[in-house]
Design a protein around this motif. Sequence first.
Motif, PDB file in Angstrom:
ATOM      1  N   LYS A 148      40.826  49.256   2.258  1.00  0.00           N
ATOM      2  CA  LYS A 148      41.891  48.998   3.221  1.00  0.00           C
ATOM      3  C   LYS A 148      41.349  48.491   4.559  1.00  0.00           C
ATOM      4  O   LYS A 148      42.058  47.819   5.317  1.00  0.00           O
ATOM      5  CB  LYS A 148      42.706  50.274   3.436  1.00  0.00           C
ATOM      6  N   GLY A 149      40.083  48.800   4.834  1.00  0.00           N
ATOM      7  CA  GLY A 149      39.513  48.405   6.116  1.00  0.00           C
ATOM      8  C   GLY A 149      38.788  47.081   6.115  1.00  0.00           C
ATOM      9  O   GLY A 149      38.358  46.605   7.177  1.00  0.00           O
ATOM     10  N   ASN A 150      38.635  46.458   4.947  1.00  0.00           N
ATOM     11  CA  ASN A 150      37.907  45.190   4.852  1.00  0.00           C
ATOM     12  C   ASN A 150      38.895  44.031   4.896  1.00  0.00           C
ATOM     13  O   ASN A 150      39.748  43.896   4.011  1.00  0.00           O
ATOM     14  CB  ASN A 150      37.102  45.162   3.551  1.00  0.00           C
ATOM     15  N   PRO A 151      38.805  43.154   5.894  1.00  0.00           N
ATOM     16  CA  PRO A 151      39.764  42.043   6.009  1.00  0.00           C
ATOM     17  C   PRO A 151      39.799  41.137   4.791  1.00  0.00           C
ATOM     18  O   PRO A 151      40.824  40.507   4.506  1.00  0.00           O
ATOM     19  CB  PRO A 151      39.251  41.276   7.246  1.00  0.00           C
ATOM     20  N   ALA A 152      38.686  41.061   4.030  1.00  0.00           N
ATOM     21  CA  ALA A 152      38.637  40.197   2.852  1.00  0.00           C
ATOM     22  C   ALA A 152      39.639  40.627   1.789  1.00  0.00           C
ATOM     23  O   ALA A 152      40.044  39.819   0.947  1.00  0.00           O
ATOM     24  CB  ALA A 152      37.227  40.196   2.263  1.00  0.00           C
ATOM     25  N   PHE A 153      40.052  41.906   1.832  1.00  0.00           N
ATOM     26  CA  PHE A 153      40.959  42.419   0.806  1.00  0.00           C
ATOM     27  C   PHE A 153      42.391  42.563   1.306  1.00  0.00           C
ATOM     28  O   PHE A 153      43.251  43.075   0.597  1.00  0.00           O
ATOM     29  CB  PHE A 153      40.477  43.792   0.307  1.00  0.00           C
ATOM     30  N   ALA A 154      42.647  42.086   2.519  1.00  0.00           N
ATOM     31  CA  ALA A 154      43.938  42.356   3.166  1.00  0.00           C
ATOM     32  C   ALA A 154      45.126  41.778   2.405  1.00  0.00           C
ATOM     33  O   ALA A 154      46.242  42.312   2.483  1.00  0.00           O
ATOM     34  CB  ALA A 154      43.928  41.814   4.595  1.00  0.00           C
ATOM     35  N   ASN A 155      44.924  40.698   1.661  1.00  0.00           N
ATOM     36  CA  ASN A 155      46.041  40.046   0.970  1.00  0.00           C
ATOM     37  C   ASN A 155      46.182  40.463  -0.486  1.00  0.00           C
ATOM     38  O   ASN A 155      47.059  39.954  -1.191  1.00  0.00           O
ATOM     39  CB  ASN A 155      45.907  38.522   1.057  1.00  0.00           C
ATOM     40  N   ILE A 156      45.335  41.357  -0.944  1.00  0.00           N
ATOM     41  CA  ILE A 156      45.458  41.848  -2.312  1.00  0.00           C
ATOM     42  C   ILE A 156      46.690  42.757  -2.390  1.00  0.00           C
ATOM     43  O   ILE A 156      46.826  43.689  -1.580  1.00  0.00           O
ATOM     44  CB  ILE A 156      44.193  42.628  -2.727  1.00  0.00           C
ATOM     45  N   PRO A 157      47.624  42.491  -3.300  1.00  0.00           N
ATOM     46  CA  PRO A 157      48.859  43.298  -3.355  1.00  0.00           C
ATOM     47  C   PRO A 157      48.613  44.802  -3.437  1.00  0.00           C
ATOM     48  O   PRO A 157      49.328  45.587  -2.800  1.00  0.00           O
ATOM     49  CB  PRO A 157      49.550  42.772  -4.619  1.00  0.00           C
ATOM     50  N   ALA A 158      47.609  45.241  -4.212  1.00  0.00           N
ATOM     51  CA  ALA A 158      47.351  46.674  -4.337  1.00  0.00           C
ATOM     52  C   ALA A 158      46.995  47.295  -2.998  1.00  0.00           C
ATOM     53  O   ALA A 158      47.393  48.432  -2.705  1.00  0.00           O
ATOM     54  CB  ALA A 158      46.215  46.913  -5.336  1.00  0.00           C
ATOM     55  N   VAL A 159      46.256  46.553  -2.180  1.00  0.00           N
ATOM     56  CA  VAL A 159      45.861  47.051  -0.861  1.00  0.00           C
ATOM     57  C   VAL A 159      47.049  46.993   0.095  1.00  0.00           C
ATOM     58  O   VAL A 159      47.326  47.948   0.823  1.00  0.00           O
ATOM     59  CB  VAL A 159      44.669  46.247  -0.320  1.00  0.00           C
ATOM     60  N   GLN A 160      47.768  45.872   0.080  1.00  0.00           N
ATOM     61  CA  GLN A 160      48.936  45.720   0.950  1.00  0.00           C
ATOM     62  C   GLN A 160      49.961  46.835   0.715  1.00  0.00           C
ATOM     63  O   GLN A 160      50.557  47.360   1.651  1.00  0.00           O
ATOM     64  CB  GLN A 160      49.609  44.366   0.710  1.00  0.00           C
ATOM     65  N   ASN A 161      50.156  47.187  -0.546  1.00  0.00           N
ATOM     66  CA  ASN A 161      51.212  48.122  -0.921  1.00  0.00           C
ATOM     67  C   ASN A 161      50.702  49.545  -1.150  1.00  0.00           C
ATOM     68  O   ASN A 161      51.460  50.408  -1.602  1.00  0.00           O
ATOM     69  CB  ASN A 161      51.931  47.619  -2.170  1.00  0.00           C
ATOM     70  N   ASP A 162      49.420  49.756  -0.840  1.00  0.00           N
ATOM     71  CA  ASP A 162      48.825  51.097  -0.948  1.00  0.00           C
ATOM     72  C   ASP A 162      48.993  51.678  -2.362  1.00  0.00           C
ATOM     73  O   ASP A 162      49.349  52.833  -2.544  1.00  0.00           O
ATOM     74  CB  ASP A 162      49.471  52.033   0.088  1.00  0.00           C
TER      75      ASP A 162
END
Length: 302
Positions: free
Chosen positions: A258-272
């Motif tokens: 959740k803290g890495n900007p590279a993963f910010a657009n991954i739906p699983a990360v966006q939606n927790d």
Amino acid sequence: MLAPLPALAYPVTVQSCNRAVTFDAAPKAAVANDVNLVEMMLALDLSGSMVGYTGVSGWKTLDEGLRAGVAELPELSALYPSREVLIGAGTDFFFAGWNYGMKVGGEVTPETLEPFGIRVYELTESCIHIMPKAKISMEDMYSDLLNLGRIFGVEDRAEALVAGYRAELADTIAGLSPLAAPPRVFVYDSGEDAVFTAGRYAMPTAIIEAAGGVNIMDDMEKSWAEIGWEPVIERNPEVIMIVNYGDVTADQKIAFLKGNPAFANIPAVQNDRFVVLDYVEATPGPRNIGAVRKVAEALRAE
């Protein structure tokens, strides 16, 4: 403890990866490596046929239930055992796998243990390291339990156990609400610069598919392997399965993602959308059935 079948049930021959292994009698001094393999032995009530176990505390925290099950047994080695450790314990049977206590070309293999009277049965999931095999399925875990039942003369016990698991899994799947499409799931075991994950031959793939999803790396012709993050980002997982063990906690792994900007657009990360499986749930063993239920609920959560 239930008594084994009479000796006249022997000899028995089982398939262990690319070997047919014959047993003239039930082992009396068995050792199992790794927490999930130990749990298979315990599920079959075979602790009385064991002289110890290996490869648990050096990697994972010993589960309280497992601790009670092996209370009378010593841990012979915190990590992978040496040949000397197994010989010194008087071992006559080693239940292990490739990268579950044995390494290809290492000092502990079926061939190096055979001269010392130690027979080896290999975890089916791990056979991909030495031979071609079909894609992982729950049948691999069932096969191991049934083969152990034959080896130790408790075939009826193993068949009843597997029948119960099959029924429990069927009930779980029958009770699932339908999904519009299989959610894309990524398995995060460990790593930051690169990631250790599960491919088409690792048990999480079977768990995810039984739960109604698809492992985004199920075209990776490996069981467990390290890859770069690029394909993970490209394949855009909707749910991330965290394998929880070792020094880095599941919460820390989630915080990293959740803290890495590279993963910010991954739906699983966006939606927790994270589901946490303990190591013993994500590797072949008795807890795979409950793991399917846990993952199925996560795939259907809002």
